[in-house]
Scaffold this active site. Sequence first.
Site, PDB file in Angstrom:
ATOM      1  N   PHE A  70     -15.364   3.465   7.121  1.00 54.22           N
ATOM      2  CA  PHE A  70     -13.996   3.853   6.765  1.00 54.22           C
ATOM      3  C   PHE A  70     -13.761   3.914   5.248  1.00 54.22           C
ATOM      4  O   PHE A  70     -12.644   4.151   4.799  1.00 54.22           O
ATOM      5  CB  PHE A  70     -12.977   2.907   7.423  1.00 54.22           C
ATOM      6  CG  PHE A  70     -13.174   1.444   7.099  1.00 54.22           C
ATOM      7  CD1 PHE A  70     -12.723   0.892   5.910  1.00 54.22           C
ATOM      8  CD2 PHE A  70     -13.807   0.611   8.013  1.00 54.22           C
ATOM      9  CE1 PHE A  70     -12.892  -0.446   5.626  1.00 54.22           C
ATOM     10  CE2 PHE A  70     -13.988  -0.742   7.738  1.00 54.22           C
ATOM     11  CZ  PHE A  70     -13.529  -1.263   6.540  1.00 54.22           C
TER      12      PHE A  70
ATOM     13  N   GLU B 277      -9.488  -9.948  -7.987  1.00 56.11           N
ATOM     14  CA  GLU B 277      -8.475  -8.926  -7.697  1.00 56.11           C
ATOM     15  C   GLU B 277      -7.274  -9.020  -8.652  1.00 56.11           C
ATOM     16  O   GLU B 277      -6.707  -8.002  -9.046  1.00 56.11           O
ATOM     17  CB  GLU B 277      -8.023  -9.038  -6.245  1.00 56.11           C
ATOM     18  CG  GLU B 277      -9.155  -8.658  -5.289  1.00 56.11           C
ATOM     19  CD  GLU B 277      -8.733  -8.632  -3.824  1.00 56.11           C
ATOM     20  OE1 GLU B 277      -9.517  -8.110  -3.021  1.00 56.11           O
ATOM     21  OE2 GLU B 277      -7.626  -9.131  -3.492  1.00 56.11           O
TER      22      GLU B 277
ATOM     23  N   TYR C  53     -12.361  -1.548  -3.900  1.00 55.64           N
ATOM     24  CA  TYR C  53     -12.857  -1.772  -2.536  1.00 55.64           C
ATOM     25  C   TYR C  53     -14.384  -1.706  -2.453  1.00 55.64           C
ATOM     26  O   TYR C  53     -14.928  -1.426  -1.378  1.00 55.64           O
ATOM     27  CB  TYR C  53     -12.228  -0.759  -1.583  1.00 55.64           C
ATOM     28  CG  TYR C  53     -10.837  -1.153  -1.118  1.00 55.64           C
ATOM     29  CD1 TYR C  53     -10.638  -2.308  -0.356  1.00 55.64           C
ATOM     30  CD2 TYR C  53      -9.721  -0.379  -1.416  1.00 55.64           C
ATOM     31  CE1 TYR C  53      -9.366  -2.681   0.082  1.00 55.64           C
ATOM     32  CE2 TYR C  53      -8.447  -0.746  -0.981  1.00 55.64           C
ATOM     33  CZ  TYR C  53      -8.282  -1.895  -0.233  1.00 55.64           C
ATOM     34  OH  TYR C  53      -7.038  -2.255   0.203  1.00 55.64           O
TER      35      TYR C  53
ATOM     36  N   LYS D 245       0.827  -1.209   0.000  1.00 55.08           N
ATOM     37  CA  LYS D 245       0.000   0.000   0.000  1.00 55.08           C
ATOM     38  C   LYS D 245       0.871   1.273   0.000  1.00 55.08           C
ATOM     39  O   LYS D 245       2.092   1.191   0.213  1.00 55.08           O
ATOM     40  CB  LYS D 245      -0.912  -0.032   1.233  1.00 55.08           C
ATOM     41  CG  LYS D 245      -1.902  -1.204   1.194  1.00 55.08           C
ATOM     42  CD  LYS D 245      -2.884  -1.145   2.358  1.00 55.08           C
ATOM     43  CE  LYS D 245      -3.838  -2.327   2.320  1.00 55.08           C
ATOM     44  NZ  LYS D 245      -4.883  -2.242   3.365  1.00 55.08           N
TER      45      LYS D 245
ATOM     46  N   ASN E 243      -1.922  -0.231   6.957  1.00 53.89           N
ATOM     47  CA  ASN E 243      -1.405  -1.526   7.417  1.00 53.89           C
ATOM     48  C   ASN E 243      -0.500  -2.204   6.389  1.00 53.89           C
ATOM     49  O   ASN E 243      -0.376  -3.429   6.365  1.00 53.89           O
ATOM     50  CB  ASN E 243      -2.555  -2.435   7.873  1.00 53.89           C
ATOM     51  CG  ASN E 243      -3.557  -2.702   6.765  1.00 53.89           C
ATOM     52  OD1 ASN E 243      -3.403  -2.230   5.650  1.00 53.89           O
ATOM     53  ND2 ASN E 243      -4.576  -3.479   7.065  1.00 53.89           N
TER      54      ASN E 243
ATOM     55  N   THR F 285      -5.678  -7.644  10.255  1.00 49.91           N
ATOM     56  CA  THR F 285      -5.888  -6.300   9.696  1.00 49.91           C
ATOM     57  C   THR F 285      -5.457  -5.231  10.695  1.00 49.91           C
ATOM     58  O   THR F 285      -4.758  -4.280  10.354  1.00 49.91           O
ATOM     59  CB  THR F 285      -7.389  -6.093   9.361  1.00 49.91           C
ATOM     60  OG1 THR F 285      -7.766  -7.112   8.438  1.00 49.91           O
ATOM     61  CG2 THR F 285      -7.660  -4.728   8.756  1.00 49.91           C
TER      62      THR F 285
ATOM     63  N   HIS G 122      -2.022  -5.556   1.468  1.00 53.91           N
ATOM     64  CA  HIS G 122      -3.347  -6.142   1.261  1.00 53.91           C
ATOM     65  C   HIS G 122      -3.132  -7.549   0.726  1.00 53.91           C
ATOM     66  O   HIS G 122      -2.168  -7.795   0.009  1.00 53.91           O
ATOM     67  CB  HIS G 122      -4.132  -5.329   0.220  1.00 53.91           C
ATOM     68  CG  HIS G 122      -5.363  -6.032  -0.273  1.00 53.91           C
ATOM     69  ND1 HIS G 122      -6.558  -5.992   0.403  1.00 53.91           N
ATOM     70  CD2 HIS G 122      -5.569  -6.836  -1.360  1.00 53.91           C
ATOM     71  CE1 HIS G 122      -7.456  -6.723  -0.243  1.00 53.91           C
ATOM     72  NE2 HIS G 122      -6.880  -7.243  -1.325  1.00 53.91           N
TER      73      HIS G 122
ATOM     74  N   ARG H 193       2.391  -6.861   9.319  1.00 48.68           N
ATOM     75  CA  ARG H 193       1.647  -5.752   9.925  1.00 48.68           C
ATOM     76  C   ARG H 193       2.093  -5.460  11.347  1.00 48.68           C
ATOM     77  O   ARG H 193       2.184  -4.292  11.750  1.00 48.68           O
ATOM     78  CB  ARG H 193       0.152  -6.051   9.846  1.00 48.68           C
ATOM     79  CG  ARG H 193      -0.383  -5.886   8.429  1.00 48.68           C
ATOM     80  CD  ARG H 193      -1.728  -6.482   8.267  1.00 48.68           C
ATOM     81  NE  ARG H 193      -2.355  -6.125   6.993  1.00 48.68           N
ATOM     82  CZ  ARG H 193      -3.430  -6.736   6.520  1.00 48.68           C
ATOM     83  NH1 ARG H 193      -3.999  -7.722   7.199  1.00 48.68           N
ATOM     84  NH2 ARG H 193      -3.954  -6.367   5.368  1.00 48.68           N
TER      85      ARG H 193
ATOM     86  N   ARG I 223      -1.811 -14.550   4.058  1.00 47.98           N
ATOM     87  CA  ARG I 223      -2.569 -13.931   5.147  1.00 47.98           C
ATOM     88  C   ARG I 223      -1.863 -14.124   6.490  1.00 47.98           C
ATOM     89  O   ARG I 223      -1.885 -13.250   7.346  1.00 47.98           O
ATOM     90  CB  ARG I 223      -3.999 -14.479   5.168  1.00 47.98           C
ATOM     91  CG  ARG I 223      -4.774 -13.951   3.972  1.00 47.98           C
ATOM     92  CD  ARG I 223      -6.177 -14.491   3.891  1.00 47.98           C
ATOM     93  NE  ARG I 223      -7.042 -13.955   4.941  1.00 47.98           N
ATOM     94  CZ  ARG I 223      -7.552 -12.724   4.933  1.00 47.98           C
ATOM     95  NH1 ARG I 223      -7.258 -11.896   3.953  1.00 47.98           N
ATOM     96  NH2 ARG I 223      -8.349 -12.337   5.896  1.00 47.98           N
TER      97      ARG I 223
HETATM   98  P1  CMP Z   1      -7.382  -4.514   3.551  1.00 46.98           P
HETATM   99  O1  CMP Z   1      -6.909  -5.889   3.861  1.00 46.98           O
HETATM  100  O2  CMP Z   1      -6.813  -3.890   2.340  1.00 46.98           O
HETATM  101  O3  CMP Z   1      -8.984  -4.485   3.429  1.00 46.98           O
HETATM  102  C1  CMP Z   1      -9.738  -3.348   3.673  1.00 46.98           C
HETATM  103  C2  CMP Z   1      -8.935  -2.247   4.295  1.00 46.98           C
HETATM  104  O4  CMP Z   1      -9.692  -1.287   4.982  1.00 46.98           O
HETATM  105  C3  CMP Z   1      -8.008  -2.826   5.364  1.00 46.98           C
HETATM  106  O5  CMP Z   1      -7.022  -3.587   4.797  1.00 46.98           O
HETATM  107  C4  CMP Z   1      -7.588  -1.554   6.068  1.00 46.98           C
HETATM  108  O6  CMP Z   1      -6.615  -0.851   5.324  1.00 46.98           O
HETATM  109  C5  CMP Z   1      -8.901  -0.799   6.039  1.00 46.98           C
HETATM  110  N1  CMP Z   1      -9.663  -1.032   7.249  1.00 46.98           N
HETATM  111  C6  CMP Z   1     -10.202  -2.150   7.691  1.00 46.98           C
HETATM  112  N2  CMP Z   1     -10.853  -1.984   8.849  1.00 46.98           N
HETATM  113  C7  CMP Z   1     -10.736  -0.696   9.124  1.00 46.98           C
HETATM  114  C8  CMP Z   1     -11.201   0.103  10.178  1.00 46.98           C
HETATM  115  N3  CMP Z   1     -11.941  -0.396  11.175  1.00 46.98           N
HETATM  116  N4  CMP Z   1     -10.864   1.396  10.149  1.00 46.98           N
HETATM  117  C9  CMP Z   1     -10.141   1.893   9.122  1.00 46.98           C
HETATM  118  N5  CMP Z   1      -9.687   1.167   8.080  1.00 46.98           N
HETATM  119  C10 CMP Z   1      -9.965  -0.111   8.098  1.00 46.98           C
END
Ligand code: CMP
Length: 139
Positions: free
Chosen positions: A57, A126, A49, A9, A112, A91, A115, A102, A85
């Site tokens: 968010f 994807e 997304y 990211k 984070n 996450t 992805h 992470r 994963r």
């Molecule tokens: P990702 O695995 O890319 O999938 C969705 C993304 O949304 C996640 O990683 C984070 O970057 C973001 N995300 C997920 N949960 C939250 C949250 N509670 N608040 C803010 N961002 C989030």
Amino acid sequence: MERTLSIIKPDGVSRGLIGDVIKRFEKNDIKIIAMKMVHLTQEDAEKFYAVHKERPFFASLTEFMTSGPIIPMILEGENVIEKNRSLMGATNYKEAAEGTIRRDFATDIEKNVVHGSDSPETAAVEIAFFFNQFEMNER
Ligand code: CMP
């Protein structure tokens, strides 16, 4: 053999973590068979997304994902969806296991670093979002 989509990211790219992330894949017998650097438009990010469209968010996430270039990659290996994963960790980096990407590098639940697709169905969608067949390298 399974394939999954990984993305470094904007925070991972701007903080100089590209090499650290890739090293973890290569050290764990994961093959990178496609890779590029792209800067998503707002429209692209909203499309990628779309499953999170109703989440509180969503706006912040798409703004973050368009804030700088990202590195999408196709990873290949046995059980690579699950393997990726577990290398990434939860996450929320505060809940991620020791030694995960992470836990080691993330600074925020949103920022984070990486992805990873969460299922074979998601991986197929994807991967097709970022790559065509000529960009996938059998090796
Ligand atoms: P990702 O695995 O890319 O999938 C969705 C993304 O949304 C996640 O990683 C984070 O970057 C973001 N995300 C997920 N949960 C939250 C949250 N509670 N608040 C803010 N961002 C989030």
